[in-house]
Design a protein around this motif. Structure first.
Motif, short mmCIF file in Angstrom:
data_model
loop_
_atom_site.label_atom_id
_atom_site.label_comp_id
_atom_site.label_asym_id
_atom_site.label_seq_id
_atom_site.Cartn_x
_atom_site.Cartn_y
_atom_site.Cartn_z
N ALA A 163 8.49 2.22 -14.53
CA ALA A 163 7.78 2.37 -13.26
C ALA A 163 7.98 3.76 -12.67
O ALA A 163 7.04 4.34 -12.08
CB ALA A 163 8.24 1.30 -12.27
N LEU B 104 5.45 -2.78 -17.53
CA LEU B 104 6.53 -2.15 -16.78
C LEU B 104 7.77 -3.04 -16.87
O LEU B 104 7.77 -4.17 -16.37
CB LEU B 104 6.12 -1.96 -15.32
N MET C 144 10.54 -4.33 -15.56
CA MET C 144 11.25 -4.41 -14.27
C MET C 144 12.51 -5.25 -14.38
O MET C 144 13.48 -5.03 -13.67
CB MET C 144 10.30 -4.98 -13.22
N ASP D 187 9.05 0.06 -8.26
CA ASP D 187 8.26 -0.91 -9.03
C ASP D 187 6.96 -1.25 -8.30
O ASP D 187 5.88 -1.26 -8.90
CB ASP D 187 9.08 -2.18 -9.25
N ALA E 83 4.54 1.72 -8.35
CA ALA E 83 3.92 1.94 -9.66
C ALA E 83 2.74 1.00 -9.87
O ALA E 83 1.67 1.42 -10.37
CB ALA E 83 4.96 1.73 -10.77
N SER F 46 -1.47 -3.69 -14.74
CA SER F 46 -0.01 -3.67 -14.82
C SER F 46 0.48 -5.03 -15.30
O SER F 46 -0.04 -6.07 -14.91
CB SER F 46 0.60 -3.37 -13.44
N ALA G 6 4.16 -7.01 -15.45
CA ALA G 6 5.56 -6.98 -15.06
C ALA G 6 6.36 -7.92 -15.96
O ALA G 6 6.00 -9.09 -16.12
CB ALA G 6 5.71 -7.42 -13.61
N TYR H 284 5.15 -7.93 -5.41
CA TYR H 284 4.81 -6.84 -6.33
C TYR H 284 3.32 -6.85 -6.66
O TYR H 284 2.72 -5.81 -6.87
CB TYR H 284 5.59 -7.00 -7.64
#
Length: 536
Positions: A288, A311, A313, A333, A336, A347, A349, A373
């Protein structure tokens, strides 16, 4: 030599559920240099089907190889399958050299050589140069093909492990490959029409860089590559363009742990690929903080074809992030994900569960954090310790509940948690997936997003999820065999190996004014075929 390279069928959920299959980049990377050295090489991709063991043996016999090479990118959970193939092939190919490579055998070479006598040699770490030297030594211009491996001198080849008498020995680690463009990928071994991803798009796996400079202590890949390096950005872009123009490849899945480490190199690649003017899609993984750093470059990401970045995380609990030395932060995070969305990039996660002290309230809190998020896609994984990582010491006393090594693939629970039973961990995981992927925002992006490409991408991921979700639940209750009184991690997997985490040795240039010592490795000869190398 006649060399058969086998990609073994893998038990992982991701290999069994989707209709898409991706080619084994690691094995093709080994194959290219061997072909250029004049060997006759064939790839047997047993993932298709997957192929029954009897069919693998039949095809291997038909090829009549002098050497069999087996490896898999998910080699921890793939090890039982690879072992079964070696054991089936040895009786019918008694003179063939049996060679094994990958992350798992790189570190578990002692146990493998002791437990699997059918295997002759293990390639440890990066294999392009090591495999070349090993094949040359085992062949000897044809003079050594009838001599047992144990009677051939192999001590001069860095990066291998083998037996001498009843003793398993490992040579000095191989040097890091500094120039990743020096070895090409053996793309000619695959039928591109058979491989697809992202809902039927013709696809391959590629690698711009190797390694990662970050210190996440649970990562099973960090020490394998030792240090971060990247390919020449323009040559790499030209190779991707060639694969599109000549073979119709539409999507490239990056195998890199973190391709964006160098802003300068990554920007140069994006600009070079844009200049090639090919309509391709790129998917991969990064951090991120790199996305936030590159906020002013994300329009180039999009223009080059980046459609999604995963990403890593892992968690939002500060104590857990500190425990696993993840670095980064929750604010980064979130930013991003917002930056990617502003530029029309999806994205994903990743979230890791199963840490020792987690309670129900931690899963509830984690799900709420993920909602804030607002990622486009979510992937939940279970913490899985590997002996060669620093995290292994932290988990050494924990209780193992999954004794089947083929389930150690991050998608099965392998460790007991102190406060939450396995069935409730699964319930939290499935609930989190449903809440994140079935909330109104996610449904709008899946079915009503104005960008047709993003809408198709979300639909494909949703369709795959609808197949994986019930499969995981059914297997958890009906097929996965867990134990309530398993051994500790240390008792099950052995002593920690974090002192051996770096699989390769870094060869640094000599200091100015000092005489350069003679090179310990032979120079790479020109391609035997006389054919010009591809840019890979």
């Amino acid at each position: 030599m006649r060399i058969l390279i086998i990609n073994p069928p893998h038990p992982a959920i991701g290999s069994r559920i989707p209709d898409d299959h991706l080619p084994p980049l690691g094995l093709l990377s080994i194959a290219g240099p061997l072909i250029d050295d004049g060997h006759t090489v064939r790839l047997l991709d047993a993932e298709f089907g997957p192929m029954p063991l009897a069919d693998i043996v039949r095809d291997a016999l038909a090829f009549a190889p002098d050497a069999v090479l087996i490896g898999h990118s998910g080699s921890t959970s793939g090890h039982p399958s690879a072992t079964a193939i070696f054991r089936a092939l040895r009786p019918v190919l008694p003179a063939a050299r049996m060679i094994y490579g990958g992350v798992f055998p790189t570190y578990h070479w002692r146990e493998i050589l002791a437990e699997v006598p059918e295997i002759d040699v293990i390639v440890r770490g990066e294999g392009e140069e090591t495999a070349r030297q090993l094949m040359a030594a085992l062949d000897g211009g044809g003079a050594l093909r009838d001599i047992a491996v144990a009677d051939i001198e192999l001590g001069h080849i860095p990066g291998i492990a083998y037996r001498r008498g009843f003793k398993a020995i490992a040579n000095l680690a191989a040097p890091v490959i500094q120039d990743l463009d020096a070895y090409r990928v053996g793309w000619e071994l695959i039928d591109f029409k058979r491989y697809s991803y992202w809902g039927g798009k013709r696809a391959v796996v590629v690698q711009f860089s190797r390694g990662c400079p970050h210190l996440c202590n649970y990562c099973g890949q960090r020490g394998f590559w030792t240090r971060w390096r990247h390919r020449d950005p323009k040559r790499f872009a030209a190779e991707l363009a060639r694969l599109h123009r000549e073979h119709g490849v539409e999507l490239f899945n990056f195998a890199d742990e973190n391709p964006t480490v160098s802003r300068i190199a990554w920007k140069a690649f994006l600009e070079a690929l844009i200049a090639e003017n090919v309509p391709v899609l790129l998917v991969g993984s990064t951090r991120a903080d790199d996305i936030v750093r590159d906020a002013d470059l994300l329009h180039l990401y999009k223009k080059a074809g980046v459609i999604r970045f995963l990403l890593g995380m892992e968690n939002t609990d500060p104590a857990t992030l500190k425990l696993i030395q993840k670095g980064g932060g929750t604010a980064t995070d979130r930013q991003a994900i917002r930056e990617l969305r502003k530029n029309g990039i999806l994205s994903m996660a990743t979230w890791v569960v199963g840490f020792e002290e987690e309670r129900d309230r931690d899963y509830w809190r984690g799900m709420r954090h993920l909602l804030t998020y607002d990622p486009d896609q979510i992937q939940l994984l279970y913490v899985t310790p590997h002996r060669w990582t620093p995290y292994f010491r932290l988990a050494a006393a924990r209780r193992v509940i999954q004794l089947d090594r083929s389930r150690w693939d991050y998608k099965h629970q392998v460790l007991a948690t102190r406060h939450v039973p396995p069935w409730r961990v699964l319930l939290w995981v499935k609930l989190t997936e449903v809440v994140l992927q079935a909330r109104p925002k996610a449904l709008w992006r899946t079915y009503l997003h104005p960008d047709a490409v993003l809408r198709q991408s979300m639909r494909w991921y949703s369709q795959m999820g609808r197949r994986v979700w019930p499969y995981e639940i059914k297997n958890f209750f009906l097929r996965d065999r867990r134990t309530a009184a398993g051994p500790s991690v240390a008792a099950f997997r052995g002593a920690p190996q974090d002192a051996e985490e770096e699989a390769l040795r870094v060869v640094r240039p000599p200091r100015a004014g000092r005489r350069t010592p003679a090179a310990p490795l032979p120079e790479r000869p020109p391609a035997a075929s006389g054919r010009a190398r591809s840019s890979g």
